[in-house]
Design a protein around this motif. Structure first.
Motif, short mmCIF file in Angstrom:
data_model
loop_
_atom_site.label_atom_id
_atom_site.label_comp_id
_atom_site.label_asym_id
_atom_site.label_seq_id
_atom_site.Cartn_x
_atom_site.Cartn_y
_atom_site.Cartn_z
N GLY A 21 0.83 -1.20 0.00
CA GLY A 21 0.00 0.00 0.00
C GLY A 21 0.86 1.24 0.00
O GLY A 21 2.09 1.17 0.04
N PHE A 22 0.21 2.39 -0.05
CA PHE A 22 0.93 3.66 0.05
C PHE A 22 0.03 4.72 0.65
O PHE A 22 -1.19 4.56 0.71
CB PHE A 22 1.46 4.11 -1.32
N ARG A 23 0.65 5.79 1.11
CA ARG A 23 -0.09 6.96 1.60
C ARG A 23 0.24 8.14 0.71
O ARG A 23 1.35 8.27 0.20
CB ARG A 23 0.28 7.28 3.05
N TRP A 24 -0.77 9.00 0.51
CA TRP A 24 -0.55 10.22 -0.28
C TRP A 24 0.32 11.19 0.51
O TRP A 24 0.26 11.26 1.73
CB TRP A 24 -1.88 10.89 -0.63
N HIS A 25 1.11 11.96 -0.21
CA HIS A 25 1.93 12.99 0.41
C HIS A 25 1.04 14.13 0.91
O HIS A 25 -0.03 14.38 0.34
CB HIS A 25 2.96 13.52 -0.59
N LYS A 26 1.47 14.81 1.94
CA LYS A 26 0.66 15.88 2.52
C LYS A 26 0.41 17.03 1.54
O LYS A 26 -0.56 17.78 1.69
CB LYS A 26 1.32 16.41 3.79
N THR A 27 1.27 17.18 0.52
CA THR A 27 1.07 18.24 -0.47
C THR A 27 0.37 17.74 -1.73
O THR A 27 0.22 18.50 -2.68
CB THR A 27 2.43 18.86 -0.86
N SER A 28 -0.03 16.47 -1.73
CA SER A 28 -0.67 15.90 -2.91
C SER A 28 -2.01 16.56 -3.19
O SER A 28 -2.78 16.87 -2.27
CB SER A 28 -0.87 14.39 -2.71
N GLU A 80 -5.40 16.76 -6.37
CA GLU A 80 -6.00 16.03 -7.48
C GLU A 80 -5.30 16.37 -8.79
O GLU A 80 -5.14 15.51 -9.66
CB GLU A 80 -7.50 16.36 -7.58
N ALA A 81 -4.87 17.63 -8.91
CA ALA A 81 -4.18 18.05 -10.12
C ALA A 81 -2.74 17.52 -10.17
O ALA A 81 -2.22 17.21 -11.24
CB ALA A 81 -4.17 19.57 -10.22
N GLN A 82 -2.11 17.40 -9.01
CA GLN A 82 -0.74 16.92 -8.94
C GLN A 82 -0.62 15.89 -7.82
O GLN A 82 -0.17 16.18 -6.72
CB GLN A 82 0.23 18.08 -8.68
N PRO A 83 -1.04 14.64 -8.07
CA PRO A 83 -0.95 13.61 -7.04
C PRO A 83 0.50 13.21 -6.77
O PRO A 83 1.31 13.10 -7.70
CB PRO A 83 -1.75 12.45 -7.65
N LEU A 84 0.82 13.01 -5.50
CA LEU A 84 2.17 12.65 -5.09
C LEU A 84 2.10 11.55 -4.04
O LEU A 84 1.32 11.64 -3.09
CB LEU A 84 2.91 13.86 -4.50
N ARG A 131 8.14 11.16 -6.36
CA ARG A 131 6.80 10.98 -5.80
C ARG A 131 5.75 11.01 -6.91
O ARG A 131 4.78 10.25 -6.87
CB ARG A 131 6.50 12.08 -4.78
N ALA A 132 5.95 11.87 -7.90
CA ALA A 132 5.01 11.94 -9.02
C ALA A 132 5.13 10.71 -9.91
O ALA A 132 4.12 10.17 -10.39
CB ALA A 132 5.28 13.22 -9.83
N GLU A 133 6.35 10.24 -10.13
CA GLU A 133 6.56 9.05 -10.95
C GLU A 133 5.94 7.81 -10.32
O GLU A 133 5.41 6.93 -11.01
CB GLU A 133 8.06 8.83 -11.17
N LEU A 134 5.98 7.74 -8.99
CA LEU A 134 5.46 6.57 -8.30
C LEU A 134 3.94 6.42 -8.49
O LEU A 134 3.42 5.31 -8.43
CB LEU A 134 5.78 6.66 -6.80
N VAL A 135 3.25 7.53 -8.70
CA VAL A 135 1.80 7.45 -8.94
C VAL A 135 1.52 6.56 -10.14
O VAL A 135 0.65 5.68 -10.11
CB VAL A 135 1.21 8.86 -9.15
N ASP A 136 2.26 6.76 -11.22
CA ASP A 136 2.08 5.94 -12.43
C ASP A 136 2.64 4.53 -12.23
O ASP A 136 2.05 3.55 -12.69
CB ASP A 136 2.78 6.60 -13.63
N ASP A 137 3.76 4.44 -11.51
CA ASP A 137 4.38 3.13 -11.30
C ASP A 137 3.47 2.19 -10.51
O ASP A 137 3.45 0.97 -10.74
CB ASP A 137 5.71 3.27 -10.56
N LEU A 138 2.72 2.76 -9.57
CA LEU A 138 1.91 1.93 -8.67
C LEU A 138 0.49 1.68 -9.18
O LEU A 138 -0.20 0.81 -8.66
CB LEU A 138 1.84 2.58 -7.28
#
Length: 362
Positions: free
Chosen positions: A208-215, A217-221, A250-257
């Motif tokens: 699993g993963f948790r979203w970053h505090k600055t994530s 909808e426009a820029q998920p991290l 952090r942005a790349e991991l969104v697509d990787d996961l």
């Protein structure tokens, strides 16, 4: 309170080095709450690493300070909870509680100890500008008659002894070794000491993963990756997280996961994370943070199909004591092969052999 060194004071810090340097004073690295004790008669204050007072959480130590420490002094050290199995950091964390009744109860059930390792002031004298060798000698003299739960950390200038401590003391849940320049002065919030800590690797299941505090909808991290290891009962146990990624990663991991996203949590090893009762029997990633009750610890479940190698320092029970660090993906490993058996077991060592009288409970 009127002392030559007044609170708040940020403790002197250490920087990590890979090996123990020669020509220094060496001591065990205690795994507890860093604390600077200020005592002026009956006035006692415990200052923390972030300069916030911790006095109310350790009433048994307040009484011990009045009984065992010099009338007017400022000492640097570590608050620990000792058991027959070594230091218990989980029990120590439980002591930080808003309810006075619970603090009182825990002070009796799991009493804490204070291990002193530096002297900032004694009487009317400010020792922070003096070399460590002089501060240590004065500290030994000041605590010569002190009794438990006040203790003096052992030290040595023998590099061979320090290297032996580094190996042996981990079995008592100590963090490693601290090296202090003999001529160094006490410099608050400066990394003038050296710390040598254990670093190991383990292959873990990504679950699993948790979203970053600055994530947004426009820029998920992605904030952190949740790690698991299989127990002897073939249950995937939550053992810690990996974080400290760059914003780009952090942005790349969104697509990787994305290919691993579970349609829903049904069937996921940690599907009970939202059930508070489930946390009593196992380590689950959705537990409430003891330090910040408002912190969102919910997570996005992933199918536990991918393995990654991480660096970690040591274990605290069934989990990593500190944040783990990403090394690489291990697509050559199956999730089922990621068990606790791969973890290196340190030699066991009794706290009483390190500091007499610090044997602990249980």
């Amino acid at each position: 309170m009127k002392l030559p060194v007044m609170p708040p004071v940020s403790p002197m810090l250490a920087k990590s080095v890979p090996t123990i340097p020669p020509g220094a004073s060496y001591e065990p690295k205690w795994d507890g709450f860093r604390c600077i004790i200020f005592r002026d008669g009956d006035d006692v204050e415990f200052g923390s690493r972030n300069e916030k007072p911790m006095t109310r959480y350790f009433p048994e130590l307040v009484e011990a300070v009045k009984a065992e420490l010099p009338e007017r002094c400022v000492l640097d050290g570590e608050i620990v909870i000792a058991t027959t199995d070594g230091l218990d950091f989980d029990a120590l964390q439980q002591r930080i509680h808003p309810a006075v009744s619970r603090v009182t109860m825990l002070s009796e059930q799991t009493p804490a100890s204070f291990v002193a390792f530096d002297l900032l002031a004694l009487g009317d004298d400010d020792y922070t500008g003096r070399p460590f060798s002089e501060r240590r000698a004065a500290l030994e003299k000041a605590l010569k008659k002190a009794k438990a739960p006040i203790h003096l950390t052992p030290t040595t200038t023998d590099l061979d002894v320090a290297n032996r401590w580094f190996v042996e003391l981990e079995g008592a849940h100590l963090d490693g070794v601290i090296a202090k320049p003999l001529g160094g002065t006490y410099q608050p919030d400066k990394r003038t000491m050296f710390k040598i800590k254990h670093v190991r690797t383990a292959d873990c299941v990504l679950a699993g993963f948790r979203w970053h505090k600055t994530s947004t909808e426009a820029q998920p991290l992605v904030g952190s990756l949740l790690l698991g290891l299989y127990s002897e009962e073939n249950k995937l146990q939550h053992v810690g997280v990996v974080g400290s990624f760059t914003a780009k990663r952090r942005a790349e991991l969104v697509d990787d996961l994305e290919p691993l996203l579970a349609v829903d949590s049904d069937g996921h090893p940690w599907q009970e994370w939202a059930n508070a009762e489930a946390h009593a029997g196992q380590r689950l990633p959705g537990n409430v943070s003891r330090w910040n009750a408002t912190k969102d610890l919910s997570f996005v479940p992933l199918r536990p199909e991918r393995v990654l190698e991480v660096k970690y320092e040591h274990m605290e029970g069934t989990r990593f004591r500190h944040l783990a660090h990403f090394v690489r993906w291990r697509d050559d490993r199956t999730p089922e092969s990621c068990t606790y058996e791969q973890l290196e077991q340190p030699l066991t060592y009794a706290l009483n052999d390190i500091v007499p009288g610090l044997g602990g409970l249980r």
